[in-house]
Design a protein around this motif. Structure first.
Motif, mmCIF file in Angstrom:
data_model
loop_
_atom_site.group_PDB
_atom_site.id
_atom_site.type_symbol
_atom_site.label_atom_id
_atom_site.label_comp_id
_atom_site.label_asym_id
_atom_site.label_seq_id
_atom_site.Cartn_x
_atom_site.Cartn_y
_atom_site.Cartn_z
ATOM 1 N N ARG A 1 0.836 -1.213 0.000
ATOM 2 C CA ARG A 1 0.000 0.000 0.000
ATOM 3 C C ARG A 1 0.862 1.250 0.000
ATOM 4 N NH1 ARG A 1 -5.548 0.036 3.401
ATOM 5 N NH2 ARG A 1 -6.580 -1.659 2.310
ATOM 6 N N ASP A 2 1.803 1.312 0.923
ATOM 7 C CA ASP A 2 2.697 2.469 0.946
ATOM 8 C C ASP A 2 3.789 2.236 1.978
ATOM 9 O OD1 ASP A 2 3.751 4.995 0.334
ATOM 10 O OD2 ASP A 2 1.752 5.865 0.165
ATOM 11 N N GLY B 1 -3.745 4.367 4.614
ATOM 12 C CA GLY B 1 -5.188 4.437 4.832
ATOM 13 C C GLY B 1 -5.704 3.411 5.820
ATOM 14 N N VAL B 2 -4.932 3.150 6.873
ATOM 15 C CA VAL B 2 -5.363 2.172 7.883
ATOM 16 C C VAL B 2 -5.261 2.777 9.281
ATOM 17 C CG1 VAL B 2 -4.716 0.145 6.521
ATOM 18 C CG2 VAL B 2 -3.031 1.184 8.071
ATOM 19 N N LYS B 3 -5.969 2.140 10.217
ATOM 20 C CA LYS B 3 -5.893 2.482 11.637
ATOM 21 C C LYS B 3 -5.212 1.308 12.351
ATOM 22 C CE LYS B 3 -10.390 2.415 12.153
ATOM 23 N NZ LYS B 3 -10.820 1.917 10.848
ATOM 24 N N PRO B 4 -4.721 1.525 13.569
ATOM 25 C CA PRO B 4 -4.102 0.408 14.292
ATOM 26 C C PRO B 4 -5.004 -0.827 14.348
ATOM 27 C CG PRO B 4 -3.630 2.447 15.443
ATOM 28 C CD PRO B 4 -4.556 2.804 14.312
ATOM 29 N N ALA B 5 -6.306 -0.628 14.542
ATOM 30 C CA ALA B 5 -7.214 -1.783 14.670
ATOM 31 C C ALA B 5 -7.337 -2.571 13.368
ATOM 32 C CB ALA B 5 -8.590 -1.300 15.119
ATOM 33 N N ASP B 6 -6.917 -1.983 12.244
ATOM 34 C CA ASP B 6 -6.987 -2.691 10.959
ATOM 35 C C ASP B 6 -5.821 -3.652 10.751
ATOM 36 O OD1 ASP B 6 -9.226 -1.182 10.293
ATOM 37 O OD2 ASP B 6 -8.007 0.406 9.370
#
Lengths: 322, 377
Positions: free
Chosen positions: B224-225, B255-260
């Motif tokens: 993703r990056d 485009g993610v959060k820790p929970a992802d």
């Protein structure tokens, strides 16, 4: 996005500014003494390459208006990347440390050599000294390394990672480097550029004496020049020549007269010594010096001959002509 | 935007290709062995995770880093279906901590012939693959992921195909100087364990082919990056604040959060300083979500392969995502306090469906790189 050069630092025995790269001092000029340029503080345990890089970085950041009178950074540290280039930067540390291990075992080694055994010590040390917290790259890429470093700085800026980058090219002269290269004398100095998006330079009110044009890298010097010509749609007014970096005594045979016939040639290596990983950065600095002295028209900076793994080139234009 | 990995290659102490390496890691096998490359009389440390390809024990030859690199790049290029006889015009980015400095040591101590043009890898890549847009990036232990970040930037700016690789072999100077800062020579790498003694070097190379448009080619996974920064703090010691900033930037870019995050592939070198700093930064960023991802550290089995480690972990992580299988962290018995609450995989491999992974790599000088990866589905 237009990327400009907004600062230059040159620290060589025979040149202390960009214009002096085009009009060097006498050949018997004394070696660069870092403590005279940036003070003694922080130089202890730093190898010669890192000390030289400190001097050039300081000069370029000041020239770009990025340092205040106290030496503090005027922009957020996160907004400045560092891209350094050197092929022989830490060769002296490696040779000294392996000599010690071979003669006296590893127990005799100095823990102070540990950071210098990693080839990126130049880039990271400069970041630490000036608080530059953006991406931090160390190129050790042979003959083209300096131009490649300029390219990666521009790539980081165009990709939106940072608005500006400090590009450094440095090669130290010492017994280890001379032995490894078969007797070559390097520049024993450094050059630095601040490259920046045109927009962020304008926002700061910084002047930008040169515009970075296209970069090409590939097999064959002739092909490299053709690609630069196709990209710029122009012939250069000045051609910065590559050097045959392994064997300086063979340098003259490396660039055929038929290439860019009639264009003024400038051979930095002949005047200042083996540029190697610093060459491309020196060439860009010299282009800025040439513009400052009234030179007009595009400058081609090129490194790597057909005896190397590849050639690279960058076209630069003076700001007035852009 | 994310970028397809269409080819992978790897070589390390634990295996000569991606499948063998991943199988051994999941089986919890360690590549540690008695030091092969150097004269034992010169060293108090006795162990390393070397690739066993020298002509004889104690006999070292120049060019081994180059050899491992060409092997890994060749595997990745074949896997991606590229024409390995002509990579002209294809950027090949090589991250390395120590480039061919081992060959410099052999030149110095044994008079081995080693031309300056082979200090960087472009000369050999040109000969082997006709590659002529090659870049040797010497970025310490985060070199592989730093190279990946540059590769991603090239793709985002319009390049179709990029080869990214990482490589390192032991240098005797780095091995010997580490003895000066690790009073008790470690016999193995125990990431995040309270009783760890420090780091041991490993050898290896890994390579991936990244494509803008994979067409019908099989895709191993997606990048993703990658976030990259510098602590600007200390030449060897890490700074948790700089690491946390890199992780947060990677989450934003990806485009993610820790929970992802389903899987955290940590840097985990087993040094006192790294593991504390990395755990502190992770705890800071993940907060109450620290119990969500599985966590593992492969250096417990590969050793610290320096500039290769980020890319070895990349190919391993993509296999984890593809198979839903995560290798254990061998030798982790009692996690450090800073890592409390994180779900380390220990004992044996874990099995669980995985979609998103975070991959950490940090290097001397405080140069941090954090990648966000995604399963190809």
């Amino acid at each position: 996005m237009t990327v400009v050069v907004s600062g230059v630092g040159v620290v060589l025995p025979r040149a202390r500014s960009a214009p002096e790269l085009m009009a060097p001092a006498a050949p018997d000029a004394p070696p660069v003494e870092p403590k005279d340029l940036v003070g003694r503080k922080g130089l202890r345990y730093k190898d010669r390459a890192t000390q030289l890089a400190y001097c050039a970085a300081d000069a370029a950041l000041r020239h770009a208006g990025l340092l205040d009178d106290g030496g503090g950074l005027r922009v957020p540290g996160r907004s400045v990347a560092v891209v350094a280039s050197s092929n022989y930067g830490n060769l002296d540390t490696i040779c000294r440390a392996i000599d010690t291990i071979a003669e006296h075992t590893a127990a005799a080694g100095s823990a102070m050599d540990l950071p210098n055994a990693s080839s990126n010590v130049i880039a990271s040390s400069v970041a630490i000294r000036f608080g530059l917290r953006g991406p931090n790259l160390m190129l050790c890429n042979g003959a083209t390394s300096g131009l490649d470093a300029v390219h990666w700085a521009a790539t980081l800026i165009r990709g939106g990672r940072v608005p500006r980058a400090l590009v450094l090219g440095v090669e130290p002269d010492n017994a280890s480097v001379r032995a490894f290269t078969g007797g070559a004398r390097t520049i024993d100095g450094a050059a630095a550029l601040v490259v920046e998006s045109e927009e962020s330079a304008a926002e700061r009110g910084a002047s930008a004496p040169a515009v970075l044009g296209d970069y090409v890298r590939g097999a064959g010097l002739g092909r490299c020049l053709e690609r630069l010509a196709a990209a710029t749609g122009d012939r250069p007014a000045l051609w910065q020549l590559p050097e045959q970096w392994q064997l300086p005594e063979q340098r003259t045979a490396a660039v055929p007269d038929t290439l860019l016939a009639g264009v003024a040639r400038h051979d930095l290596g002949e005047v200042f010594g083996l540029g190697s990983g610093a060459l491309g950065v020196l060439q860009c600095a010299a282009a800025v010096g040439w513009f400052a002295r009234g030179g007009a028209g595009p400058v081609y900076a090129t490194a790597g001959t057909d005896a190397d793994d590849a050639s690279a080139g960058i076209a630069l234009r003076g700001r007035a002509a852009a | 935007m994310s970028w397809a990995v269409t080819g992978m290659g790897a070589v390390a102490a634990l295996g000569g290709d991606v499948g063998e390496l991943f199988g051994n890691l999941c089986a919890g096998r360690s590549g540690v062995a008695e030091l092969r490359g150097f004269d034992h009389a010169r060293h108090t440390a006795r162990h390393a995770y070397e690739v066993d390809n020298r002509p004889a024990p104690g006999v070292d030859v120049p060019g081994r880093a180059t050899g491992l690199l060409l092997d890994a790049v060749g595997q990745a290029v074949r896997d991606a279906g590229l024409d390995g006889s002509d990579l002209s015009g294809v950027p090949v980015l090589v991250g390395t901590g120590l480039r061919e400095l081992r060959s410099v040591e052999l030149w110095r101590t044994e008079g081995a012939g080693f031309p300056a043009a082979r200090l960087h890898f472009g000369t050999a890549l040109r000969e082997a693959f006709r590659a002529d847009d090659t870049h040797t990036l010497s970025n310490a232990c985060s070199a592989g992921l730093y190279a990946l970040a540059l590769g991603v930037d090239l793709l985002a700016q319009g390049t179709d195909t990029v080869v990214v690789a990482g490589v390192d072999v032991l240098t005797e100077t780095m091995y010997g100087l580490l003895e000066r800062v690790q009073p008790v020579p470690p016999t193995r790498v125990r990431p995040f364990d309270r009783d760890r003694d420090g780091v041991l070097m490993g050898e290896g190379a890994a390579a991936v082919v990244l494509s803008r448009a994979p067409g019908g080619r099989p895709v191993h996974g997606l990048v993703r990056d990658v976030a990259v920064n510098c602590d600007a703090f200390h030449v060897t010691a890490p700074d948790p604040a700089g690491i946390a900033e890199a992780i947060r930037e990677a989450h934003t870019r990806g485009g993610v959060k820790p929970a992802d995050i389903d899987l955290l592939m940590v840097h985990g070198t087993g040094t006192l300083l790294n593991d504390e700093a990395e755990a502190t930064a992770l705890a800071d960023v993940f907060g109450p979500d620290r119990d969500k991802p599985l966590v593992t550290a492969t250096k417990s089995m590969t050793g610290h392969t320096s500039g290769a480690s980020g890319l070895l972990n990349l190919v391993v992580t993509l296999r984890c995502l593809a198979e839903g299988r995560v290798p254990p962290t061998v030798g982790l018995d009692h996690p450090v306090d800073e890592a409390a609450g994180f779900r380390f995989v220990t004992g044996e491999a874990a099995h669980r469906p995985l979609t998103v992974a975070q991959l950490n790599a940090f290097g001397f000088g405080g140069i941090n790189a954090v990648a966000i990866l995604e399963a190809a589905r």
